[in-house]
Design a protein around this motif. Structure first.
Motif, PDB file in Angstrom:
ATOM      1  N   GLY A   1       0.857  -1.182   0.000  1.00  0.00           N
ATOM      2  CA  GLY A   1       0.000   0.000   0.000  1.00  0.00           C
ATOM      3  C   GLY A   1       0.892   1.229   0.000  1.00  0.00           C
ATOM      4  N   ALA A   2       0.671   2.128   0.964  1.00  0.00           N
ATOM      5  CA  ALA A   2       1.482   3.354   1.045  1.00  0.00           C
ATOM      6  C   ALA A   2       2.758   3.117   1.848  1.00  0.00           C
ATOM      7  N   GLU A   3       2.909   1.921   2.429  1.00  0.00           N
ATOM      8  CA  GLU A   3       4.031   1.674   3.346  1.00  0.00           C
ATOM      9  C   GLU A   3       5.183   0.911   2.692  1.00  0.00           C
ATOM     10  N   LEU A   4       6.384   1.302   3.076  1.00  0.00           N
ATOM     11  CA  LEU A   4       7.586   0.590   2.631  1.00  0.00           C
ATOM     12  C   LEU A   4       8.052  -0.286   3.796  1.00  0.00           C
ATOM     13  N   HIS A   5       8.136  -1.591   3.551  1.00  0.00           N
ATOM     14  CA  HIS A   5       8.516  -2.513   4.628  1.00  0.00           C
ATOM     15  C   HIS A   5       9.911  -3.062   4.371  1.00  0.00           C
ATOM     16  N   ALA A   6      10.765  -3.003   5.399  1.00  0.00           N
ATOM     17  CA  ALA A   6      12.088  -3.628   5.325  1.00  0.00           C
ATOM     18  C   ALA A   6      12.071  -4.835   6.248  1.00  0.00           C
ATOM     19  N   THR A   7      12.385  -6.005   5.688  1.00  0.00           N
ATOM     20  CA  THR A   7      12.448  -7.219   6.514  1.00  0.00           C
ATOM     21  C   THR A   7      13.910  -7.521   6.814  1.00  0.00           C
ATOM     22  N   LEU A   8      14.196  -7.740   8.085  1.00  0.00           N
ATOM     23  CA  LEU A   8      15.571  -8.031   8.500  1.00  0.00           C
ATOM     24  C   LEU A   8      15.798  -9.533   8.613  1.00  0.00           C
ATOM     25  N   SER A   9      17.079  -9.932   8.562  1.00  0.00           N
ATOM     26  CA  SER A   9      17.414 -11.355   8.657  1.00  0.00           C
ATOM     27  C   SER A   9      17.011 -11.933  10.015  1.00  0.00           C
ATOM     28  N   THR A  10      16.796 -11.056  11.000  1.00  0.00           N
ATOM     29  CA  THR A  10      16.348 -11.508  12.318  1.00  0.00           C
ATOM     30  C   THR A  10      14.845 -11.788  12.321  1.00  0.00           C
ATOM     31  N   GLY A  11      14.168 -11.449  11.196  1.00  0.00           N
ATOM     32  CA  GLY A  11      12.723 -11.657  11.108  1.00  0.00           C
ATOM     33  C   GLY A  11      11.934 -10.399  11.428  1.00  0.00           C
ATOM     34  N   THR A  12      12.613  -9.383  11.989  1.00  0.00           N
ATOM     35  CA  THR A  12      11.920  -8.123  12.334  1.00  0.00           C
ATOM     36  C   THR A  12      11.471  -7.411  11.058  1.00  0.00           C
TER      37      THR A  12
END
Ligand SMILES: Cc1cc2nc3c(=O)[nH]c(=O)nc-3n(C[C@H](O)[C@H](O)[C@H](O)COP(=O)(O)OP(=O)(O)OC[C@H]3O[C@@H](n4cnc5c(N)ncnc54)[C@H](O)[C@@H]3O)c2cc1C
Length: 230
Positions: free
Chosen positions: A26-37
């Motif tokens: 949607g309007a959000e940019l999501h960054a997924t980390l290798s820790t799962g966060t």
């Protein structure tokens, strides 16, 4: 210490956590980390090291590893072709081995040497020095030369001052009685003297014991040795 400093200013720090995925939802940019966060971001800035832009030299015959290989006169392996600055893997001040030390003072020094030699001179580089000066939300940190030190078998010794309460840290590393590297946090006065001591390779003599007892006296040591010799 730097981590605590920025956390105190409301910055979350994730260590040992690579970004495995960036996705627009949607309007959000999501960054997924290798820790799962998963972190919702307004802006993503990638700042992961230095890589010379030398693809255009492919097939030229120029010797390239991580950067363009040059000798102490900034000559490449091709006749009459010189290179200087971030594109080069120039010889390191301490190890004499080719290293990427992509900072402005090295680029300026190398360019001066290359220009001099291209005009028929005979100038040689002392070698490029690793220098980092960083302002992290107002906390200044620096590192110079072989800040990690060398082993005892190579004459290595060092001293560390940790004063977290006042946001100050200082590490000096020696080979025999010569300063070869330094790291500081929270020091702004006279840190250039650390570079001076490293680059002039001034024998410290009795000053070394004084610095081991009190590393904050590096400016006095500089005035008493390197600058005196100059
Ligand atoms: C974000 C950032 C922060 C930095 N902070 C510091 C700092 O605090 N202290 C410090 O000492 N150094 C710092 N540096 C490093 C410093 O900027 C470089 O070491 C210095 O600019 C290197 O100079 P240079 O002339 O080798 O390369 P550049 O300054 O990169 O110049 C290379 C030029 O060549 C041009 N070019 C590229 N390919 C071609 C081509 N095929 N044909 C023609 N032209 C081409 C480029 O457009 C560019 O103008 C920083 C760098 C960055 C990116």
């Amino acid at each position: 210490m730097i981590r605590h400093w920025v956390e105190g200013k409301g910055v979350a720090v994730h260590l040992n956590a690579g970004v495995t995925r960036l996705a627009q939802r949607g309007a959000e940019l999501h960054a997924t980390l290798s820790t799962g966060t998963d972190i919702v971001a307004d802006l993503v800035i990638c700042a992961a090291g230095v890589k010379p832009c030398i693809g255009f030299l492919e097939g030229s015959g120029m010797k390239i590893e991580r950067g363009i290989r040059v000798d102490a006169r900034m000559r490449t392996n091709l006749p009459d072709v010189y290179a200087a600055g971030d594109v080069t893997e120039a010889l390191d001040f301490h190890t004499g081995r080719p290293e990427l030390n992509a900072i402005q003072p090295n680029a300026v020094d190398q360019a001066r040497i290359a220009a001099h030699n291209m005009a028929g001179g005979n100038a040689e580089s002392q070698g490029s020095l690793a220098i980092n000066v960083l302002d992290t939300l107002g906390l200044i940190s620096t590192s110079f030369g072989q800040w990690q030190g060398v082993g005892k078998e190579q004459g290595g010794s060092g001293v560390e001052l940790v004063d977290e309460a006042n946001g100050r840290y200082l590490s000096l590393q020696f080979r025999d009685d010569v300063l070869i590297g330094a790291t500081s946090i929270g020091w702004t006065d006279h840190v250039g003297a650390l570079r001076g001591l490293i680059q002039t390779q001034a024998p410290l003599g009795g000053w070394k014991d004084r610095l081991l007892a009190d590393p904050t006296g590096f400016m006095a040591a500089y005035l008493g040795t390197a600058q005196k010799a100059a």
